[in-house]
Motif scaffolding. Structure first.
Motif, PDB file in Angstrom:
ATOM      1  N   GLU A 185      -9.649   0.758   5.520  1.00 29.34           N
ATOM      2  CA  GLU A 185      -9.497   1.573   4.385  1.00 29.34           C
ATOM      3  C   GLU A 185      -8.904   0.888   2.843  1.00 29.34           C
ATOM      4  O   GLU A 185      -9.546   0.998   2.181  1.00 29.34           O
ATOM      5  N   LYS A 186      -7.635   0.133   3.426  1.00 27.69           N
ATOM      6  CA  LYS A 186      -6.998  -0.150   2.206  1.00 27.69           C
ATOM      7  C   LYS A 186      -7.088  -1.579   1.918  1.00 27.69           C
ATOM      8  O   LYS A 186      -7.014  -1.994   0.714  1.00 27.69           O
TER       9      LYS A 186
ATOM     10  N   PHE B 258       0.922  -1.274  -0.055  1.00 30.15           N
ATOM     11  CA  PHE B 258       0.177  -0.185   0.190  1.00 30.15           C
ATOM     12  C   PHE B 258       0.785   1.354   0.033  1.00 30.15           C
ATOM     13  O   PHE B 258       1.837   1.388   0.829  1.00 30.15           O
TER      14      PHE B 258
ATOM     15  N   THR C  32       2.296   4.313   3.353  1.00 27.34           N
ATOM     16  CA  THR C  32       1.907   3.674   4.579  1.00 27.34           C
ATOM     17  C   THR C  32       3.202   3.113   5.505  1.00 27.34           C
ATOM     18  O   THR C  32       3.022   2.181   6.403  1.00 27.34           O
TER      19      THR C  32
END
Length: 369
Positions: A266-267, A236, A239
């Protein structure tokens, strides 16, 4: 005709010192709680950990032990990294030997049949490494191909599974028997500066080792537990500061953000849904989940994001409760818990998920055999 990537068996090993979370909390307060606020943080971390017991190679939390690693004559000390690595070498050999011996005995496989060895650890180094030690100790052929997945954190065993797939799918040899061995000794990296990251790390991380055997050999077909279908990896963006692991002068230092559960929602959940969609599946259609027990909040986040029932969470929560977070070894403990329960039926999907520094998510898909 795609070769079968069969998971044959998993065996585990833990160090001798079993410490209750209550005892660990007391010990940590003695070492870290210079201020009442810190004591309250330790209590809160303990209460929310979802952990009852952990196993350690250091005897400090054990009532019976006279010898201590982090104190001398009642004085707390900070052993240097070299001292910690000597201990790592001793115990990593001991625990992997136990796990591999158990695995080979239970699977009734001779070490001479192993031709691929994948070792995994992020809590220590020495060279020649564990691969060399295990080959000599067990008489694994000296021509066996070796890979070490080093310093890649909690998700590293699933990266090891990717190496298994590559080995089996690309091998010119008719038969591939791949041994995957993880060992993590987190207790050797106790940090007592009273920071939030240290408190959290000290309250969840633990020690353990696990060994898994994968094969495409027709001779082992009747012993297979599941077939490994794929191993996916996703990193990601933006992050990298959420999880870190650096080498310090007094052991390795953990960086762990409290935002992790939020990032997962969220991801990671959308990315995971995408991977499942490649199999024509939604999370609800996956029969079994093997989730890295990184901590209670992480499991809660995955459960709510994937909308999973409590029974689907059971193997992961059991491992967290009884062993804590053993970094890369944990996912193998959860897989073992699942296959030992005997609940995976033929053609049922099983999805394994773990997170590592980066942030990265590793996902392995299995199918019941």
């Amino acid at each position: 005709n795609k070769r079968k990537n069969m998971l044959i068996n998993i065996a585990t090993a833990n160090p001798p010192y079993k410490v209750s979370q209550i005892k660990a909390t007391e010990e940590l307060k003695k070492r870290m709680a210079v201020r009442p606020a810190v004591a309250r943080m330790i209590d809160a971390a303990s209460a929310h950990s979802g952990i009852d017991f952990r196993y350690f190679v250091v005897p400090d939390g054990d009532e019976e032990s006279k010898e201590k690693f982090y104190s001398t004559n009642g004085e707390y000390i900070k052993p240097g990294t070299q001292r910690r690595m000597l201990e790592y070498e001793k115990w990593s050999k001991e625990l992997t030997k136990t796990a591999v011996r158990k695995l080979l005995d239970e699977s009734n496989v001779d070490p001479s049949q192993i031709n691929r060895l994948i070792t995994i650890s992020c809590t220590g180094f020495f060279a020649p490494g564990l691969d060399h030690y295990l080959m000599i100790e067990f008489g694994i052929p000296l021509s066996a191909r070796r890979t070490n997945v080093g310093f890649m954190g909690c998700a590293a065993s699933l990266i090891g599974f990717n190496s298994v797939l590559e080995a089996i799918n690309s091998s010119n040899e008719k038969e591939v028997n791949a041994l995957v061995v993880s060992v993590e000794l987190c207790s050797l990296h106790l940090q007592t500066d009273a920071t939030r990251d240290n408190i959290l790390a000290n309250m969840i991380f633990a020690d353990g080792s696990a060994a898994a055997l994968f094969s495409n050999s027709p001779r082992l077909e009747e012993k297979k537990r599941m077939n490994l279908l794929s191993a996916d990896s996703i990193m990601f963006e933006n992050t990298s500061e959420f999880m870190g692991w650096k080498i310090g002068d007094f052991g390795f230092e953990m960086m762990l953000s409290s935002e992790l559960p939020k990032i997962i929602l969220e991801k990671a959940i959308p990315a995971l849904q995408h991977i499942l969609s490649l199999y024509g599946l939604s999370p609800g259609q996956v029969h079994h989940w093997v989730l890295h027990p990184g901590g209670r909040a992480i499991l809660d986040s995955l459960q709510s994001g994937l909308n999973l029932s409590e029974d689907k969470m059971e193997p992961s929560r059991n491992v967290l409760r009884n062993y804590g977070n053993m970094s890369s070894a944990s996912i193998l403990f959860v897989l073992k818990e699942l296959i030992n329960a005997g609940v995976v039926n033929k053609d049922e999907y099983c999805c394994a998920v773990a997170f590592g520094p980066g942030l990265t998510m590793e996902v392995a898909m299995f199918k019941g055999a």
